[in-house]
Design a protein around this motif. Structure first.
Motif, PDB file in Angstrom:
ATOM      1  N   GLU A   1       6.856  12.631  -2.691  1.00  0.00           N
ATOM      2  CA  GLU A   1       6.328  13.020  -1.386  1.00  0.00           C
ATOM      3  C   GLU A   1       7.355  12.747  -0.287  1.00  0.00           C
ATOM      4  OE1 GLU A   1       4.100  14.269   1.807  1.00  0.00           O
ATOM      5  OE2 GLU A   1       3.856  14.680  -0.337  1.00  0.00           O
ATOM      6  N   VAL A   2       8.025  11.608  -0.364  1.00  0.00           N
ATOM      7  CA  VAL A   2       9.068  11.297   0.627  1.00  0.00           C
ATOM      8  C   VAL A   2      10.187  12.327   0.545  1.00  0.00           C
ATOM      9  CG1 VAL A   2      10.873   9.655   1.256  1.00  0.00           C
ATOM     10  CG2 VAL A   2       8.573   8.838   0.754  1.00  0.00           C
ATOM     11  N   GLY A   3      10.591  12.686  -0.663  1.00  0.00           N
ATOM     12  CA  GLY A   3      11.628  13.688  -0.828  1.00  0.00           C
ATOM     13  C   GLY A   3      11.240  15.014  -0.204  1.00  0.00           C
ATOM     14  N   ARG A   4       9.982  15.392  -0.375  1.00  0.00           N
ATOM     15  CA  ARG A   4       9.512  16.657   0.230  1.00  0.00           C
ATOM     16  C   ARG A   4       9.583  16.579   1.753  1.00  0.00           C
ATOM     17  NH1 ARG A   4       6.809  21.187  -0.439  1.00  0.00           N
ATOM     18  NH2 ARG A   4       6.532  20.921  -2.679  1.00  0.00           N
TER      19      ARG A   4
ATOM     20  N   GLY B   1       4.497   3.737 -10.923  1.00  0.00           N
ATOM     21  CA  GLY B   1       3.630   3.778  -9.759  1.00  0.00           C
ATOM     22  C   GLY B   1       4.299   4.288  -8.506  1.00  0.00           C
ATOM     23  N   ASN B   2       5.623   4.338  -8.505  1.00  0.00           N
ATOM     24  CA  ASN B   2       6.360   4.835  -7.338  1.00  0.00           C
ATOM     25  C   ASN B   2       6.583   6.342  -7.361  1.00  0.00           C
ATOM     26  OD1 ASN B   2       6.684   2.161  -6.514  1.00  0.00           O
ATOM     27  ND2 ASN B   2       8.769   1.991  -7.299  1.00  0.00           N
ATOM     28  N   VAL B   3       6.444   6.961  -8.514  1.00  0.00           N
ATOM     29  CA  VAL B   3       6.925   8.331  -8.709  1.00  0.00           C
ATOM     30  C   VAL B   3       6.350   9.313  -7.700  1.00  0.00           C
ATOM     31  CG1 VAL B   3       6.960  10.304 -10.283  1.00  0.00           C
ATOM     32  CG2 VAL B   3       7.436   8.011 -11.157  1.00  0.00           C
ATOM     33  N   GLN B   4       5.033   9.425  -7.639  1.00  0.00           N
ATOM     34  CA  GLN B   4       4.435  10.449  -6.782  1.00  0.00           C
ATOM     35  C   GLN B   4       4.767  10.209  -5.316  1.00  0.00           C
ATOM     36  OE1 GLN B   4       0.326   9.322  -8.034  1.00  0.00           O
ATOM     37  NE2 GLN B   4      -0.153   9.372  -5.852  1.00  0.00           N
ATOM     38  N   HIS B   5       4.956   8.957  -4.943  1.00  0.00           N
ATOM     39  CA  HIS B   5       5.236   8.631  -3.543  1.00  0.00           C
ATOM     40  C   HIS B   5       6.689   8.947  -3.184  1.00  0.00           C
ATOM     41  CE1 HIS B   5       1.310   6.919  -3.758  1.00  0.00           C
ATOM     42  NE2 HIS B   5       1.691   6.142  -4.756  1.00  0.00           N
TER      43      HIS B   5
ATOM     44  N   ASP C   1       0.839  -1.195   0.000  1.00  0.00           N
ATOM     45  CA  ASP C   1       0.000   0.000   0.000  1.00  0.00           C
ATOM     46  C   ASP C   1       0.874   1.245   0.000  1.00  0.00           C
ATOM     47  OD1 ASP C   1      -2.310  -1.494   0.017  1.00  0.00           O
ATOM     48  OD2 ASP C   1      -2.493  -1.472   2.211  1.00  0.00           O
ATOM     49  N   ALA C   2       0.384   2.288  -0.648  1.00  0.00           N
ATOM     50  CA  ALA C   2       1.176   3.508  -0.808  1.00  0.00           C
ATOM     51  C   ALA C   2       1.685   4.088   0.511  1.00  0.00           C
ATOM     52  CB  ALA C   2       0.366   4.551  -1.577  1.00  0.00           C
ATOM     53  N   PRO C   3       0.862   4.192   1.564  1.00  0.00           N
ATOM     54  CA  PRO C   3       1.391   4.747   2.823  1.00  0.00           C
ATOM     55  C   PRO C   3       2.527   3.910   3.404  1.00  0.00           C
ATOM     56  CG  PRO C   3      -0.999   4.808   2.825  1.00  0.00           C
ATOM     57  CD  PRO C   3      -0.599   3.967   1.656  1.00  0.00           C
TER      58      PRO C   3
END
Length: 259
Positions: A119-122, A112-116, A81-83
């Motif tokens: 977010e982690v980088g931010r 599928g990993n890109v946006q996540h 899961d994404a979270p």
């Protein structure tokens, strides 16, 4: 340098001298009838290890399972899961920061990993822990990819097929390339994915019966080598650019104030 192969005194020496690490991430999911389910993580690790070999920077073990529920109808596809994915990646990146790494390149080969990863980088940058940037190999060489293939396709298409033919040809079912092409979707058009401005699909099988897109018959190991060399050059340049930056250049900008 590959982290898992080294003893801790040698890693201690690295962390005293350098502050950059490459982290390969991919997926274990269907890539059509002709490619292995490990396609994405095989590609990600190959790029990360190549850049590490060329530059001397540290390459960590590969994250093999990513955010892939949209391929779940195909046997063998694995996902988290994404979270859970975001928390896991953030946690081990903080682990790298503990050892002195404050800049990380997420060498990613799964859309599928890109946006996540972004977010982690931010999160990490906002907390002043590290500057972590997501890198996707095909996005670094769009012109090379476009010139190589008439019908590329975003998943299981000729670009990924060519790379695996070059990197691990024994894993490619070359006798299934025609079937992959015939049973997939050659060109994605808005009619397949949009209805009155809304995306009406969630899973890959809703757009492609066998899960792939593009013309796989256009792939060759020679084209794969061209793609690999071109994208590896881009990754090396990214690492060198990132290593040269002062932290102040990477930190979040100061708040905007009116005069």
């Amino acid at each position: 340098m590959y982290l898992a192969d080294e003893a801790w005194p040698d890693l201690e020496s690295y962390f005293e001298a350098e502050s950059l690490a490459l982290v390969p991430l991919g997926s274990t999911e269907q890539h059509g009838p002709h490619l292995p389910e490990g396609t994405d993580h095989v590609i990600a690790e190959a790029f990360a290890r190549e850049a590490a070999a060329r530059t001397g920077y540290l390459c960590t073990p590969t994250v093999n399972i990513g955010v892939s529920p949209h391929h779940r109808q195909f046997p063998g596809t694995m996902w988290v899961d994404a979270p859970a994915f975001r928390d896991y990646v953030e946690s081990f990146t903080r682990n790298l920061a503990y050892h002195g790494v404050d800049r990380v390149v997420f060498v990613n080969a799964h859309g599928g990993n890109v946006q996540h990863l972004r977010e982690v980088g931010r999160r990490l940058r906002d907390d002043g822990v590290a500057y972590a940037v997501e890198w996707m190999w095909d996005e670094s060489i769009p012109d090379v990819v476009e010139e190589a293939f008439e019908h590329n396709g975003p998943h299981g298409g000729p670009k990924e097929t060519a790379l695996i033919q070059y990197l691990h040809g024994d894993l490619v079912h070359d006798d299934r390339l025609e079937d992959a092409h015939a049973g997939g979707v050659e060109t994605i058009t808005p009619a397949l994915t949009m209805q009155n401005g809304a995306r009406t699909y969630y899973d890959a099988v809703e757009n492609s019966e066998n899960g792939v897109f593009g013309d796989q018959t256009d792939a060759t190991a020679e084209k794969g080598e061209e793609l690999f060399e071109a994208a590896s050059d881009q990754l090396v340049q990214l690492c060198e650019w990132l290593a040269e930056r002062e932290w102040e250049e990477l930190a979040p900008p100061a708040p905007v104030r009116s005069e």
